[in-house]
Enzyme design. Structure first.
Site, short mmCIF file in Angstrom:
data_model
loop_
_atom_site.label_atom_id
_atom_site.label_comp_id
_atom_site.label_asym_id
_atom_site.label_seq_id
_atom_site.Cartn_x
_atom_site.Cartn_y
_atom_site.Cartn_z
N GLY A 236 33.50 3.74 21.21
CA GLY A 236 33.56 5.19 21.04
C GLY A 236 34.53 5.83 22.00
N SER A 237 34.29 7.09 22.31
CA SER A 237 35.22 7.88 23.11
C SER A 237 35.17 7.48 24.58
CB SER A 237 34.89 9.38 22.98
OG SER A 237 33.70 9.68 23.68
N ARG A 239 35.23 9.54 27.04
CA ARG A 239 34.32 10.44 27.76
C ARG A 239 32.90 9.88 27.77
NH1 ARG A 239 34.04 16.90 26.93
NH2 ARG A 239 36.01 16.62 28.01
N THR A 240 32.43 9.43 26.61
CA THR A 240 31.09 8.84 26.56
C THR A 240 31.06 7.53 27.33
OG1 THR A 240 30.70 9.85 24.40
CG2 THR A 240 29.26 8.04 25.02
N GLY A 241 32.14 6.74 27.26
CA GLY A 241 32.20 5.49 27.99
C GLY A 241 32.07 5.69 29.49
N GLU A 259 34.31 -0.45 24.51
CA GLU A 259 35.55 -0.46 23.74
C GLU A 259 35.90 1.00 23.48
OE1 GLU A 259 35.60 -3.08 20.31
OE2 GLU A 259 34.09 -4.37 21.25
N CYS A 293 41.03 4.31 17.02
CA CYS A 293 41.28 4.15 18.45
C CYS A 293 42.68 3.61 18.73
CB CYS A 293 40.23 3.25 19.08
SG CYS A 293 40.17 1.57 18.40
#
Length: 537
Positions: A236-237, A239-241, A259, A293
């Site tokens: 995912g993004s 920011r969330t990572g 990822e 991505c």
């Protein structure tokens, strides 16, 4: 100079549907009671259902895990192959739902299903190669074996852009290794996530082994922080990572695979075939409406070919059909996932203009009230500060470069490192580009989105945490166990003991040598294999 602009494109998008909440009395938090998904292209309601509870799903997965892990590998593989066969048989049905819920064209949704089916066999091969049971050369008279054990219960969080392929890439390797799963699909694609789990059930994989947790970001955080999981596999993004990385910072006992996205560059250099080069740029930047991505975000062009090449790119971009996913003729790209995403992207284009960007092709909203956007192209060469963020959509930023060294510097002018491509140039220039690029995918005369399912997928910098997926996904699903083994205990203390009045050191040594030789003869007569069944703990 590159700068992180929180006001341009740094986004936390809302889902394409509606969360209905129940207002409680003062002092109590608002509870989610109903989850609804809408088609981004039409606004029609597609699916509704209740949100899940992380604790219940993790408990169910933990209860089911021991029996699944104890099954022989061949039995697990039989169920996995059944999953692939059932999905292949219903390719059109699955693709139709993907297209409706994400907005991507039907032809592209079919490709996703086909890639997911292919991923089943690739994952089986990858597990045999990277997590195999084998014998290692050891000391005389000893057998050294390498085996792998499953981690336990794994959480899986994925984004909306590939709502079948992305979870399959995590779930299948994890199941092969003997783990159980709690899968939370993106809140933007709950219907597709539910359909995938329905196929898992129909393949004969026990219900408790793969659980689905529907919900928003709050549900994802609850799953990530649950003490009952051994690890989390996330796509995912960035920011969330980053948030997940912080959440796991004091838990070295938990595996975290990230990822993430990229601010991916494509360099166009000396090339006589401007049309083919422009097609590769269009495919890199605008396929999937730029919602991948590995999509190209930055185009770096040699000064000498700047004007004729951009003219060809713009000519092709103007011809792209943008429409509903099931329409005829088939569109090149559909809408963005929701109106919030479209609003943020168009606002980002305007912000780039206000900071010195020169528009080459303006981004527009052709259908009022729906998240369709036209491709946007903007020259940011003269911007004093350029945002180093992932603008998730069909927005391409252009930079001119006077020489190849400057072009490579510009390509690396980012904290991300997922994908990069060189179009044109010589073999020597590609070698230089490859050697100096900081990215997990480095292509030559291919789109930034070009990747093999039989290869690892991951990046450096802010594009991941050095745990690549795809072919290497099995590495995140099992841990190695090395064992030194012998049928009987044979040992002696050769130094530091007083002499035995019954057996001299020489006699003891001769007895040990005799035992070692006998063990050697037994080992040579035994088959060169290691049991794939791990003893019960």
């Amino acid at each position: 100079m590159v700068k992180n602009f929180s006001t341009i494109g740094g986004y936390c998008l809302q889902h394409n549907g509606l969360l209905r909440s129940l207002k409680l009395s003062d002092g109590q938090r608002e509870e989610l009671t109903e989850f609804i998904s809408y088609e981004p292209a039409t606004g029609a309601e597609l699916w509704r259902g209740p949100p899940g509870v992380a604790d219940l799903e993790v408990t169910a997965a933990r209860d089911a895990w021991p029996q699944w892990a104890a099954r022989p590998l061949n039995e697990r593989l039989e169920r996995i192959r059944a999953l692939g066969n059932r999905m292949r048989a219903d390719t059109d049905k699955i693709a139709d739902l993907i297209a409706r819920e994400t907005g991507k064209p039907l032809w592209e949704a079919r490709r996703e299903v086909e890639a997911a089916v292919s991923k089943v066999n690739i994952s089986i091969t990858a597990y045999a190669e990277r997590s195999s049971q084998r014998r290692i050369n050891g000391k005389p008279g000893k057998r050294t074996a390498l085996r792998h054990k499953p981690l336990g219960v794994l959480g899986v969080l994925t984004g909306f852009s590939e709502p079948v392929l992305s979870p399959v890439s995590h779930i299948v390797p994890a199941l092969i290794a003997g783990n159980s799963i709690v899968f939370k699909p993106s809140e933007k694609t709950p219907a597709t996530g539910q359909l995938l789990i329905d196929y898992v059930r129909r393949a004969g994989i026990p219900e408790g082994v793969v659980r689905i947790l529907q919900g928003d970001g709050k549900a994802g955080r609850a799953l990530a922080g649950h003490p009952g999981i051994e690890g989390l596999l996330f796509t995912g993004s960035t920011r969330t990572g980053i948030a997940l990385h912080k959440q796991f910072s004091n838990r070295p006992d938990k595996l975290l695979s990230l990822e993430l996205g990229g601010n991916n560059p494509v360099i166009v250099w000396d090339n006589t075939d401007l049309h083919s080069s422009a097609v590769l740029v269009i495919n890199s930047a605008f396929t999937s409406a730029g919602q991948n991505c590995t999509s190209a975000r930055r185009l770096i062009i040699k000064d000498d070919i700047y004007e004729p090449f951009l003219e060809e790119v713009k000519r092709l971009a103007d011809r792209l059909i943008i429409g509903e996913p099931l329409s005829d003729p088939a569109p090149f790209m559909g809408p963005l996932i929701d109106n919030d995403a479209a609003d943020i992207l168009t606002e980002s284009f305007v912000a780039l203009m206000s900071h010195g960007g020169k528009p080459i092709k303006h981004m527009a909203r052709p259908i009022e009230g729906r998240p369709f956007v036209t491709p946007g192209i903007i020259d940011v060469t003269n911007m004093v500060e350029r945002p180093d963020i992932e603008l998730f959509g069909p927005l391409l930023q252009v930079v001119r470069a006077p020489d190849f060294e400057r072009a490579i510097d510009e390509a690396n002018n980012t904290n991300f490192g997922l994908s990069a491509a060189l179009i044109g140039g010589t073999a020597q220039q590609y070698d230089e580009f490859w050697a100096n690029s900081r990215a997990g995918i480095v292509n030559w005369n291919a789109a930034t989105t070009a990747k093999s399912d039989a290869a690892p997928l991951g990046g450096v910098g802010m594009s991941g945490n050095h745990r690549p997926g795809a072919y290497y996904a099995t590495d995140n699903c099992a841990y190695p166990v090395v064992s030194s083994e012998s049928e009987v205990p044979k040992a002696m203390v050769g130094i530091g003991l007083k002499e035995d009045e019954f057996n001299s050191p020489k006699e003891q040594f001769e007895q040990i040598i005799s035992s070692v030789n006998a063990a050697h003869e037994d080992e040579a007569a035994a088959p060169d294999e290691v049991s794939a069944q791990v003893p019960a703990e």
